[in-house]
Motif scaffolding. Sequence first.
Motif, short mmCIF file in Angstrom:
data_model
loop_
_atom_site.label_atom_id
_atom_site.label_comp_id
_atom_site.label_asym_id
_atom_site.label_seq_id
_atom_site.Cartn_x
_atom_site.Cartn_y
_atom_site.Cartn_z
N GLU A 10 78.31 48.56 -32.12
CA GLU A 10 79.30 47.59 -32.58
C GLU A 10 80.70 47.92 -32.06
O GLU A 10 81.56 47.03 -31.97
CB GLU A 10 79.31 47.56 -34.10
CG GLU A 10 78.04 47.01 -34.71
CD GLU A 10 78.02 47.13 -36.22
OE1 GLU A 10 79.00 47.67 -36.78
OE2 GLU A 10 77.03 46.70 -36.85
N LEU A 11 80.93 49.17 -31.70
CA LEU A 11 82.26 49.59 -31.25
C LEU A 11 82.61 48.98 -29.90
O LEU A 11 83.78 48.67 -29.66
CB LEU A 11 82.30 51.13 -31.16
CG LEU A 11 83.58 51.77 -30.62
CD1 LEU A 11 84.75 51.52 -31.57
CD2 LEU A 11 83.38 53.27 -30.43
N TYR A 12 81.63 48.79 -29.02
CA TYR A 12 81.90 48.29 -27.68
C TYR A 12 81.81 46.77 -27.66
O TYR A 12 80.75 46.18 -27.89
CB TYR A 12 80.90 48.88 -26.68
CG TYR A 12 81.15 50.35 -26.41
CD1 TYR A 12 82.10 50.77 -25.48
CD2 TYR A 12 80.44 51.34 -27.11
CE1 TYR A 12 82.34 52.11 -25.25
CE2 TYR A 12 80.68 52.68 -26.88
CZ TYR A 12 81.62 53.06 -25.95
OH TYR A 12 81.87 54.39 -25.72
N ALA A 13 82.93 46.14 -27.35
CA ALA A 13 82.98 44.67 -27.32
C ALA A 13 82.13 44.12 -26.18
O ALA A 13 81.63 42.99 -26.26
CB ALA A 13 84.43 44.20 -27.18
N ARG A 14 81.98 44.90 -25.12
CA ARG A 14 81.13 44.50 -23.98
C ARG A 14 80.02 45.54 -23.84
O ARG A 14 79.97 46.28 -22.86
CB ARG A 14 81.97 44.38 -22.70
CG ARG A 14 83.11 43.38 -22.81
CD ARG A 14 83.83 43.19 -21.49
NE ARG A 14 84.96 42.30 -21.59
CZ ARG A 14 85.71 41.91 -20.56
NH1 ARG A 14 85.45 42.36 -19.34
NH2 ARG A 14 86.73 41.09 -20.74
N TRP A 15 79.13 45.53 -24.81
CA TRP A 15 78.11 46.57 -24.86
C TRP A 15 77.20 46.54 -23.64
O TRP A 15 76.84 47.60 -23.10
CB TRP A 15 77.27 46.43 -26.13
CG TRP A 15 76.29 47.55 -26.29
CD1 TRP A 15 76.49 48.76 -26.91
CD2 TRP A 15 74.94 47.58 -25.80
NE1 TRP A 15 75.36 49.53 -26.82
CE2 TRP A 15 74.39 48.84 -26.14
CE3 TRP A 15 74.15 46.67 -25.08
CZ2 TRP A 15 73.09 49.20 -25.81
CZ3 TRP A 15 72.84 47.03 -24.75
CH2 TRP A 15 72.33 48.28 -25.11
N ASP A 16 76.81 45.37 -23.19
CA ASP A 16 75.90 45.27 -22.05
C ASP A 16 76.51 45.93 -20.81
O ASP A 16 75.82 46.63 -20.06
CB ASP A 16 75.58 43.81 -21.74
CG ASP A 16 74.70 43.17 -22.81
OD1 ASP A 16 74.07 43.93 -23.58
OD2 ASP A 16 74.64 41.93 -22.87
N GLU A 17 77.79 45.71 -20.60
CA GLU A 17 78.48 46.30 -19.46
C GLU A 17 78.54 47.82 -19.59
O GLU A 17 78.32 48.56 -18.63
CB GLU A 17 79.88 45.71 -19.35
CG GLU A 17 80.72 46.22 -18.20
CD GLU A 17 82.08 45.56 -18.15
OE1 GLU A 17 83.09 46.26 -18.01
OE2 GLU A 17 82.11 44.31 -18.26
N GLU A 18 78.83 48.29 -20.80
CA GLU A 18 78.91 49.73 -21.04
C GLU A 18 77.54 50.39 -20.88
O GLU A 18 77.43 51.49 -20.32
CB GLU A 18 79.45 49.99 -22.45
CG GLU A 18 79.68 51.44 -22.78
CD GLU A 18 80.76 52.09 -21.94
OE1 GLU A 18 80.74 53.33 -21.82
OE2 GLU A 18 81.61 51.36 -21.38
N ALA A 19 76.50 49.72 -21.34
CA ALA A 19 75.16 50.27 -21.23
C ALA A 19 74.73 50.39 -19.78
O ALA A 19 74.15 51.41 -19.37
CB ALA A 19 74.17 49.38 -22.00
N ALA A 20 75.01 49.36 -18.98
CA ALA A 20 74.64 49.41 -17.57
C ALA A 20 75.38 50.54 -16.85
O ALA A 20 74.80 51.25 -16.02
CB ALA A 20 74.94 48.07 -16.91
N ARG A 21 76.64 50.72 -17.19
CA ARG A 21 77.43 51.78 -16.57
C ARG A 21 76.90 53.16 -16.96
O ARG A 21 76.82 54.06 -16.13
CB ARG A 21 78.90 51.62 -16.97
CG ARG A 21 79.81 52.72 -16.46
CD ARG A 21 81.27 52.30 -16.52
NE ARG A 21 81.65 51.67 -17.76
CZ ARG A 21 82.74 50.91 -17.92
NH1 ARG A 21 83.53 50.68 -16.89
NH2 ARG A 21 83.05 50.39 -19.09
#
Length: 312
Positions: A176-187
Amino acid sequence: MNKADMSAGAVLGEFLRSRRARLSPQDAGIVSYGARRVPGLRREELAQLAGISATYYTRLEQGHSVNASESVLDAIARALGLDDDERTHLHDLAKPAGAGRRRPARPDTARASTVRLIEAMTDVPALILGRRTEVLAWNRLGHALLGGHYDFTAPGQPADRPNLARMLFLDSHTRELYARWDEEAARAVASLRLVAGRYRDDRALADLVGELTLKSDDFARLWARHPVHTCQSGRKWFRHPEVGDLDLEFEVLHLPDDTGHRIQTYTALPGTASDAALRLLAHSLPSGANELSTPRSATRRPERPEGSAARR
């Protein structure tokens, strides 16, 4: 993760197949005849572009041949159109496990001087990461930004030590902390893939990948694509439960030794709403609470000068 998955040949073959599949005949300048059962170039086409025998390339991709020469690997990299990160990853995978890499003597302990450095960054969230993305230490603001629901001293206890990859995929609060979780996960997966190729003999790293693959469908899906990317800097968007939205720039500073440790910092552009929110988060911290997040007993004390003695 089983032993076959971690073997040099299996992982190398998986990477080569993933990159061959994304390269179309048109991209490679090859005239295609007839229907193709699978996307991408055929093995013999890739071998022809690289200037090597189709038999040798097939053995390489099937994991039956290791220790390919650098010139052959460079030719394959050119034929596949690999970028710098992918080329480095290819060479890492083709080396025998542990080749040219020394195991750090104390891989799970941050140097006391490095911890003092991030402590001095009172207005900048900062943390020290191990090569497996485990948090070895964080300053108060780094803890408040990324892991306020963890005990501040948790990095000093190996059994309870937070791990950014595990938090990202298995911790609902971090998700929930990451507003762009998908982008953070891929990175995160692309960076972890690069490290896994570099340290294929690291059992703890393999165990982490295995755990995440079993427990997170999102991680398993991303890992199967074999993404590779070095994440040195960029932007992260947070939705913090205390101060709201934050748009922060991050920097990763690798320590000049063989531990794989790195410092990660977060900053906001001056005068922005994110800057104000970060300052608000800093002001909410208890005054004078900037002690070490790793036990002082775990750090090395200065040696007493030779010949000195305690006075009685």
